[in-house]
Design a protein around this motif. Structure first.
Motif, PDB file in Angstrom:
ATOM      1  N   LEU A  91       6.598  33.982  29.316  1.00 38.55           N
ATOM      2  CA  LEU A  91       5.814  32.751  29.285  1.00 38.55           C
ATOM      3  C   LEU A  91       4.628  32.930  28.338  1.00 38.55           C
ATOM      4  O   LEU A  91       4.117  34.050  28.183  1.00 38.55           O
ATOM      5  N   PRO A  92       4.175  31.856  27.711  1.00 42.44           N
ATOM      6  CA  PRO A  92       3.131  31.968  26.673  1.00 42.44           C
ATOM      7  C   PRO A  92       1.847  32.671  27.126  1.00 42.44           C
ATOM      8  O   PRO A  92       1.229  33.382  26.352  1.00 42.44           O
ATOM      9  N   ASP A  93       1.458  32.496  28.381  1.00 41.75           N
ATOM     10  CA  ASP A  93       0.213  33.112  28.862  1.00 41.75           C
ATOM     11  C   ASP A  93       0.478  34.312  29.776  1.00 41.75           C
ATOM     12  O   ASP A  93      -0.359  34.697  30.578  1.00 41.75           O
ATOM     13  N   ALA A  94       1.634  34.935  29.626  1.00 41.61           N
ATOM     14  CA  ALA A  94       2.028  36.057  30.483  1.00 41.61           C
ATOM     15  C   ALA A  94       1.016  37.194  30.468  1.00 41.61           C
ATOM     16  O   ALA A  94       0.672  37.734  31.519  1.00 41.61           O
ATOM     17  N   ASP A  95       0.532  37.552  29.310  1.00 41.94           N
ATOM     18  CA  ASP A  95      -0.418  38.673  29.234  1.00 41.94           C
ATOM     19  C   ASP A  95      -1.710  38.383  29.989  1.00 41.94           C
ATOM     20  O   ASP A  95      -2.339  39.289  30.516  1.00 41.94           O
ATOM     21  N   ASP A  96      -2.091  37.113  30.064  1.00 37.87           N
ATOM     22  CA  ASP A  96      -3.298  36.738  30.801  1.00 37.87           C
ATOM     23  C   ASP A  96      -3.090  36.805  32.318  1.00 37.87           C
ATOM     24  O   ASP A  96      -4.040  36.993  33.064  1.00 37.87           O
ATOM     25  N   PHE A  97      -1.852  36.633  32.768  1.00 41.01           N
ATOM     26  CA  PHE A  97      -1.568  36.560  34.198  1.00 41.01           C
ATOM     27  C   PHE A  97      -1.004  37.844  34.801  1.00 41.01           C
ATOM     28  O   PHE A  97      -0.994  37.991  36.019  1.00 41.01           O
ATOM     29  N   LYS A  98      -0.536  38.781  33.986  1.00 47.25           N
ATOM     30  CA  LYS A  98       0.213  39.912  34.535  1.00 47.25           C
ATOM     31  C   LYS A  98      -0.572  40.784  35.507  1.00 47.25           C
ATOM     32  O   LYS A  98       0.003  41.375  36.405  1.00 47.25           O
ATOM     33  N   ASP A  99      -1.879  40.861  35.380  1.00 48.29           N
ATOM     34  CA  ASP A  99      -2.670  41.700  36.278  1.00 48.29           C
ATOM     35  C   ASP A  99      -3.396  40.913  37.361  1.00 48.29           C
ATOM     36  O   ASP A  99      -4.141  41.488  38.149  1.00 48.29           O
ATOM     37  N   LYS A 100      -3.166  39.614  37.429  1.00 48.35           N
ATOM     38  CA  LYS A 100      -3.819  38.785  38.446  1.00 48.35           C
ATOM     39  C   LYS A 100      -3.076  38.897  39.770  1.00 48.35           C
ATOM     40  O   LYS A 100      -1.880  39.148  39.803  1.00 48.35           O
ATOM     41  N   THR A 101      -3.804  38.681  40.846  1.00 47.78           N
ATOM     42  CA  THR A 101      -3.205  38.689  42.178  1.00 47.78           C
ATOM     43  C   THR A 101      -3.375  37.301  42.788  1.00 47.78           C
ATOM     44  O   THR A 101      -4.051  36.444  42.238  1.00 47.78           O
ATOM     45  N   GLY A 102      -2.770  37.095  43.935  1.00 44.54           N
ATOM     46  CA  GLY A 102      -2.898  35.812  44.620  1.00 44.54           C
ATOM     47  C   GLY A 102      -2.216  34.677  43.898  1.00 44.54           C
ATOM     48  O   GLY A 102      -2.705  33.551  43.893  1.00 44.54           O
ATOM     49  N   LYS A 103      -1.051  34.938  43.298  1.00 38.95           N
ATOM     50  CA  LYS A 103      -0.363  33.933  42.485  1.00 38.95           C
ATOM     51  C   LYS A 103       0.748  33.184  43.222  1.00 38.95           C
ATOM     52  O   LYS A 103       1.385  32.323  42.639  1.00 38.95           O
ATOM     53  N   LEU A 104       0.985  33.482  44.471  1.00 37.44           N
ATOM     54  CA  LEU A 104       2.099  32.875  45.187  1.00 37.44           C
ATOM     55  C   LEU A 104       2.037  31.346  45.165  1.00 37.44           C
ATOM     56  O   LEU A 104       3.056  30.678  45.021  1.00 37.44           O
ATOM     57  N   ALA A 105       0.856  30.785  45.272  1.00 35.34           N
ATOM     58  CA  ALA A 105       0.713  29.322  45.255  1.00 35.34           C
ATOM     59  C   ALA A 105       1.148  28.729  43.927  1.00 35.34           C
ATOM     60  O   ALA A 105       1.485  27.535  43.858  1.00 35.34           O
ATOM     61  N   ALA A 106       1.183  29.524  42.865  1.00 38.24           N
ATOM     62  CA  ALA A 106       1.582  29.036  41.548  1.00 38.24           C
ATOM     63  C   ALA A 106       3.112  29.092  41.330  1.00 38.24           C
ATOM     64  O   ALA A 106       3.601  28.594  40.329  1.00 38.24           O
ATOM     65  N   LEU A 107       3.838  29.678  42.289  1.00 33.18           N
ATOM     66  CA  LEU A 107       5.287  29.784  42.151  1.00 33.18           C
ATOM     67  C   LEU A 107       5.922  28.394  42.131  1.00 33.18           C
ATOM     68  O   LEU A 107       5.685  27.574  43.014  1.00 33.18           O
ATOM     69  N   ILE A 108       6.714  28.154  41.097  1.00 37.53           N
ATOM     70  CA  ILE A 108       7.458  26.899  40.993  1.00 37.53           C
ATOM     71  C   ILE A 108       8.873  27.178  41.463  1.00 37.53           C
ATOM     72  O   ILE A 108       9.569  28.002  40.873  1.00 37.53           O
ATOM     73  N   ARG A 109       9.279  26.487  42.503  1.00 34.95           N
ATOM     74  CA  ARG A 109      10.625  26.706  43.057  1.00 34.95           C
ATOM     75  C   ARG A 109      11.595  25.820  42.373  1.00 34.95           C
ATOM     76  O   ARG A 109      12.735  25.840  42.451  1.00 34.95           O
TER      77      ARG A 109
END
Length: 109
Positions: A91-109
């Motif tokens: 994904l275009p912003d993968a490098d910005d997100f790879k070390d972040k935590t608490g991302k479950l709410a951002a999961l698109i099913r």
């Protein structure tokens, strides 16, 4: 036992792991990959390939990521989550997100 994709993959979706999987057990969603537990042969070749360190053997999964065992199984069978067998850009912003935590709410099913 199987391998599990954890929260670290959300909003990244690096596909380096897909290239090395000998059984094509990865499934692709809008912003994450999961492993189909019925297909995974526990070879572990995917673990060192993940730039986000998102893949674990089930028995090595951190305690706060245990829900991802069931989530991988569920999403691997979900409509729209198709097998991915070839590497593609993250994904275009993968490098910005790879070390972040608490991302479950951002999961698109």
């Amino acid at each position: 036992m199987t391998h599990v994709v954890s929260e670290s993959c959300i909003q990244c979706k690096y596909t380096d792991c897909v290239d090395v999987c000998p059984v094509d057990c990865f499934r692709e969603g809008p912003n994450m990959l999961v492993i189909d537990p019925d297909e995974c042969i526990d070879c572990a070749v995917c673990i060192p390939e993940c730039p986000a360190n998102a893949i674990f053997a089930e028995e090595d999964l951190p305690p706060d990521q245990l829900a991802f065992i069931q989530l991988n199984a569920e999403l691997a069978r979900a409509d729209g989550w198709k097998s991915i067998t070839k590497r593609k850009p993250a994904l275009p912003d993968a490098d910005d997100f790879k070390d972040k935590t608490g991302k479950l709410a951002a999961l698109i099913r």
